[in-house]
Design an enzyme around this catalytic site. Sequence first.
Site, short mmCIF file in Angstrom:
data_model
loop_
_atom_site.label_atom_id
_atom_site.label_comp_id
_atom_site.label_asym_id
_atom_site.label_seq_id
_atom_site.Cartn_x
_atom_site.Cartn_y
_atom_site.Cartn_z
N ARG A 57 8.22 27.32 18.46
CA ARG A 57 6.96 28.11 19.17
C ARG A 57 7.00 27.73 20.92
O ARG A 57 6.48 28.00 21.35
CB ARG A 57 5.95 27.09 18.42
CG ARG A 57 5.69 27.64 16.94
CD ARG A 57 5.63 26.26 16.17
NE ARG A 57 6.22 25.78 15.99
CZ ARG A 57 7.42 25.81 14.79
NH1 ARG A 57 6.16 27.41 13.87
NH2 ARG A 57 8.31 25.74 14.46
N THR A 58 7.94 26.93 20.88
CA THR A 58 7.25 26.02 22.85
C THR A 58 7.98 26.59 23.32
O THR A 58 7.27 27.41 24.59
CB THR A 58 8.00 24.24 22.61
OG1 THR A 58 6.74 23.59 21.73
CG2 THR A 58 7.09 23.57 24.02
N LYS A 85 29.84 20.34 27.23
CA LYS A 85 31.17 20.10 27.83
C LYS A 85 30.98 18.17 28.66
O LYS A 85 32.31 17.60 29.51
CB LYS A 85 32.00 21.06 29.23
CG LYS A 85 31.87 22.21 28.50
CD LYS A 85 33.18 22.55 29.62
CE LYS A 85 32.31 24.13 29.42
NZ LYS A 85 32.36 24.99 30.67
N ARG A 107 12.54 19.88 27.22
CA ARG A 107 13.02 19.02 26.43
C ARG A 107 14.29 18.29 26.46
O ARG A 107 15.11 18.90 26.25
CB ARG A 107 12.30 20.50 24.63
CG ARG A 107 12.40 19.54 23.35
CD ARG A 107 12.38 20.10 23.18
NE ARG A 107 11.06 20.35 21.78
CZ ARG A 107 10.09 20.97 21.14
NH1 ARG A 107 10.50 21.07 20.23
NH2 ARG A 107 8.72 20.96 21.16
N HIS A 135 4.44 14.89 23.89
CA HIS A 135 4.16 16.67 23.32
C HIS A 135 3.18 17.45 24.24
O HIS A 135 2.13 17.73 23.57
CB HIS A 135 4.44 17.00 22.38
CG HIS A 135 5.00 17.94 21.95
ND1 HIS A 135 4.76 18.97 22.58
CD2 HIS A 135 5.26 19.23 21.00
CE1 HIS A 135 5.19 20.17 22.89
NE2 HIS A 135 6.09 20.55 22.11
N1 CP Z 1 5.19 22.40 17.50
C1 CP Z 1 6.86 22.39 18.20
O1 CP Z 1 6.66 22.05 18.86
O2 CP Z 1 7.29 23.34 17.58
P1 CP Z 1 8.65 23.47 17.81
O3 CP Z 1 10.13 22.47 17.82
O4 CP Z 1 9.27 24.64 17.54
O5 CP Z 1 8.63 23.92 19.77
#
Ligand code: CP
Length: 308
Positions: A57-58, A85, A107, A135
């Site tokens: 999603r993100t 590496k 991320r 988040h």
């Molecule tokens: N909600 C969320 O962060 O989903 P993803 O890990 O798929 O990005």
Amino acid sequence: MWTHRHLLGIEDLAAADIEAVLARAELSYALSRRTEKKSAALRGRTVVNLFFEASTRTRTSFEIAGKRLGADVVNVSSSGSSVSKGETLLDTARNIEAMRTDVMVVRHGSSGAARFLAARLGCSVVNAGDGAHEHPTQALLDAFTIRRRKGRLDGLTVAICGDVAHSRVARSNALLLGKMGAVVRLTGPRTMLPRSARELGPTVTVMPRLEEAVEGADVVMMLRIQQERLGAAMLASTREYAKTFGLGPSMLARAKPDALVLHPGPINRGVELDPGIADGAQSGVLDQVEAGVAVRMSVLELVLEASP
Ligand code: CP
């Protein structure tokens, strides 16, 4: 007025900043519902999604968000890059920035990774999830979804249920909802609860039983069990978990009749959330996903507007 060149956590935002993101996201939401979804607001700008952890999603919604605003968007993941590496996080980010990147969306599995990079790079940094820390765009899209369905955030009671201690989603949501005047109840198995909710705000409380947390709630937010961050000893069995902390129809009946059910995804169906509820009329799960694009468009525009 929004003045943040980076978005690293809800902890850095005032209620007015949150309001600014949500207000701008309403415009992006309307644009995204048109047949012609493109704007030229970020034409000529470059956004890099630098993901050291898996995401559906993100990552996808940041990519769509950037493209919808006319930016060039590049995805870099640790597998398939020179991280495999042994190149460090900082070297990787500095090399990508040297290609004249305007925004780096990061991320990473370590808490503080986005803040670490923001202090060392010239481009804007957006935290797309750092370890068990924050988040922020998830909390913003959850707030957007709640407000569209309930008309407000102020005065609502929101139960956040499950693996709270390992959840960056829970932490960002508790911080945001508290700042916006909602009452937050955190619940989960004893080993998955924070020792104290005090640091998350005065309207946040910890409740040991799911029944108690869900009773009369306006919103019930179920969390994914973070299998990847759990020690085996913390969880006797997923069946036991589903029985005690899963949201099924009889448990949901304790909440308000029109309670909204949220889940950040990915869902462990039949563990933390009954599949019938996940796909039912009270579910806002796919609304959350749609809101993710609008909120991330808003964030990309705002951080770039605040950049020198
Ligand atoms: N909600 C969320 O962060 O989903 P993803 O890990 O798929 O990005």
